[in-house]
Design a protein around this motif. Structure first.
Motif, PDB file in Angstrom:
ATOM      1  N   ILE A  38      31.827  -4.874  -2.034  1.00 54.29           N
ATOM      2  CA  ILE A  38      32.691  -4.475  -0.915  1.00 54.29           C
ATOM      3  C   ILE A  38      33.921  -3.772  -1.489  1.00 54.29           C
ATOM      4  CG2 ILE A  38      34.085  -5.300   1.018  1.00 54.29           C
ATOM      5  CD1 ILE A  38      32.196  -7.715   1.187  1.00 54.29           C
ATOM      6  N   MET A  39      34.078  -2.503  -1.078  1.00 55.07           N
ATOM      7  CA  MET A  39      35.212  -1.723  -1.558  1.00 55.07           C
ATOM      8  C   MET A  39      36.161  -1.380  -0.404  1.00 55.07           C
ATOM      9  SD  MET A  39      34.823  -1.485  -4.672  1.00 55.07           S
ATOM     10  CE  MET A  39      33.944  -1.023  -6.121  1.00 55.07           C
ATOM     11  N   VAL A  40      35.568  -1.157   0.772  1.00 51.63           N
ATOM     12  CA  VAL A  40      36.357  -0.786   1.954  1.00 51.63           C
ATOM     13  C   VAL A  40      35.818  -1.566   3.144  1.00 51.63           C
ATOM     14  CG1 VAL A  40      36.977   1.524   1.142  1.00 51.63           C
ATOM     15  CG2 VAL A  40      34.856   1.186   2.417  1.00 51.63           C
ATOM     16  N   ASP A  41      36.531  -1.548   4.241  1.00 48.30           N
ATOM     17  CA  ASP A  41      36.140  -2.290   5.437  1.00 48.30           C
ATOM     18  C   ASP A  41      34.759  -1.883   5.952  1.00 48.30           C
ATOM     19  OD1 ASP A  41      38.420  -3.793   5.437  1.00 48.30           O
ATOM     20  OD2 ASP A  41      39.470  -2.581   6.932  1.00 48.30           O
ATOM     21  N   ASP A  42      34.383  -0.617   5.771  1.00 49.00           N
ATOM     22  CA  ASP A  42      33.082  -0.152   6.262  1.00 49.00           C
ATOM     23  C   ASP A  42      31.927  -0.841   5.540  1.00 49.00           C
ATOM     24  OD1 ASP A  42      34.357   1.494   8.035  1.00 49.00           O
ATOM     25  OD2 ASP A  42      34.194   3.296   6.775  1.00 49.00           O
ATOM     26  N   ASP A  43      32.134  -1.323   4.306  1.00 51.90           N
ATOM     27  CA  ASP A  43      31.089  -2.024   3.547  1.00 51.90           C
ATOM     28  C   ASP A  43      30.771  -3.383   4.165  1.00 51.90           C
ATOM     29  OD1 ASP A  43      30.998   0.082   1.761  1.00 51.90           O
ATOM     30  OD2 ASP A  43      32.388  -0.874   0.337  1.00 51.90           O
ATOM     31  N   LEU A  44      31.691  -3.910   4.984  1.00 53.81           N
ATOM     32  CA  LEU A  44      31.478  -5.212   5.622  1.00 53.81           C
ATOM     33  C   LEU A  44      30.305  -5.199   6.591  1.00 53.81           C
ATOM     34  CD1 LEU A  44      35.172  -6.301   6.326  1.00 53.81           C
ATOM     35  CD2 LEU A  44      33.654  -7.101   4.510  1.00 53.81           C
ATOM     36  N   ALA A  45      30.019  -4.058   7.178  1.00 56.36           N
ATOM     37  CA  ALA A  45      28.921  -3.952   8.145  1.00 56.36           C
ATOM     38  C   ALA A  45      27.585  -4.281   7.483  1.00 56.36           C
ATOM     39  CB  ALA A  45      28.890  -2.564   8.769  1.00 56.36           C
ATOM     40  N   ASP A  46      27.367  -3.804   6.260  1.00 55.30           N
ATOM     41  CA  ASP A  46      26.118  -4.090   5.543  1.00 55.30           C
ATOM     42  C   ASP A  46      25.995  -5.593   5.253  1.00 55.30           C
ATOM     43  OD1 ASP A  46      25.494  -1.409   5.550  1.00 55.30           O
ATOM     44  OD2 ASP A  46      26.331  -1.039   3.539  1.00 55.30           O
ATOM     45  N   TYR A  47      27.093  -6.194   4.832  1.00 53.28           N
ATOM     46  CA  TYR A  47      27.096  -7.636   4.550  1.00 53.28           C
ATOM     47  C   TYR A  47      26.855  -8.440   5.836  1.00 53.28           C
ATOM     48  CZ  TYR A  47      28.377  -7.495  -0.374  1.00 53.28           C
ATOM     49  OH  TYR A  47      28.365  -7.325  -1.732  1.00 53.28           O
ATOM     50  N   SER A  48      27.430  -7.988   6.929  1.00 52.84           N
ATOM     51  CA  SER A  48      27.272  -8.662   8.210  1.00 52.84           C
ATOM     52  C   SER A  48      25.804  -8.620   8.645  1.00 52.84           C
ATOM     53  CB  SER A  48      28.178  -8.004   9.249  1.00 52.84           C
ATOM     54  OG  SER A  48      28.004  -8.605  10.504  1.00 52.84           O
ATOM     55  N   GLU A  49      25.158  -7.471   8.524  1.00 49.40           N
ATOM     56  CA  GLU A  49      23.735  -7.340   8.877  1.00 49.40           C
ATOM     57  C   GLU A  49      22.872  -8.230   7.984  1.00 49.40           C
ATOM     58  OE1 GLU A  49      21.882  -5.862  11.315  1.00 49.40           O
ATOM     59  OE2 GLU A  49      23.848  -5.563  12.233  1.00 49.40           O
ATOM     60  N   ARG A  50      23.180  -8.300   6.705  1.00 54.19           N
ATOM     61  CA  ARG A  50      22.412  -9.132   5.780  1.00 54.19           C
ATOM     62  C   ARG A  50      22.565 -10.602   6.145  1.00 54.19           C
ATOM     63  NH1 ARG A  50      20.602  -8.099   0.541  1.00 54.19           N
ATOM     64  NH2 ARG A  50      20.242  -6.079   1.497  1.00 54.19           N
ATOM     65  N   ALA A  51      23.797 -11.012   6.444  1.00 54.87           N
ATOM     66  CA  ALA A  51      24.040 -12.405   6.826  1.00 54.87           C
ATOM     67  C   ALA A  51      23.293 -12.725   8.120  1.00 54.87           C
ATOM     68  CB  ALA A  51      25.538 -12.655   6.998  1.00 54.87           C
TER      69      ALA A  51
END
Length: 175
Positions: A38-51
């Motif tokens: 995670i480098m920027v807030d937009d990277d959180l979306a990928d983590y959220s989908e994975r979770a």
């Protein structure tokens, strides 16, 4: 209880067979490629989908576990109830036997104590008749100071014993 004659495999094998698709879903979600850091807030979306994917599979696993275990819990209650009903009269009979033993032992002990009291009273009466009455020994009281500086008292009683001749005779007639 054994299910002799059934065509079902052992439980571990049956679970593997019955839940093969669920095991495949778990393997697939775990095999997804690693996420980039995670480098920027937009990277959180990928983590959220994975979770979300991981939690969805986890929810299905938990639901399947509860479904399998529900019948086992019912069966365990049935087994417990069966053996409890079988054991109850045996336990009651054992308790009755132990209660009878305890009652007998209590009665025997009370009879022994009663005889000992009667013997003590008889011996006391003999001692009063044979010996002149002597005053009870006086207690010697000493003054003691404790480590806290408080005065305490202690008493000692000294007993004098006298052997009384016995009325019993040895087997050869000697006393």
């Amino acid at each position: 209880m054994s299910n002799i004659g059934h065509n079902q495999p052992p439980l571990a094998e049956r679970l593997d067979i019955d839940h093969a698709s669920l095991a495949q879903q778990a393997a697939d979600v775990l095999a997804l490629e690693a996420l980039s850091p995670i480098m920027v807030d937009d990277d959180l979306a990928d983590y959220s989908e994975r979770a979300k994917s991981l939690k969805g599979v986890l929810s299905m696993i938990e639901k399947a576990r509860k479904g399998e275990k529900e019948q086992i819990n019912k069966d365990a209650k049935t087994v417990d109830g069966f053996f409890q009903k079988l054991a109850k009269p045996v336990q009651d009979a054992a308790d009755t036997a132990v209660a009878a033993i305890n009652a007998w032992q209590r009665a025997k002990l009370e009879e022994q104590r009663r005889r000992e009291r009667e013997e003590a009273e008889a011996n006391k009466a003999l001692q009063i008749d044979e010996a002149p009455e002597t005053p009870a020994p006086a207690k010697e009281v000493a003054r003691v100071v404790s480590s806290a500086g408080k005065v305490t008292a202690s008493a000692n009683t000294f007993w004098t014993f006298r052997v009384m001749p016995s009325t019993c005779r040895a087997p050869n007639g000697q006393t």
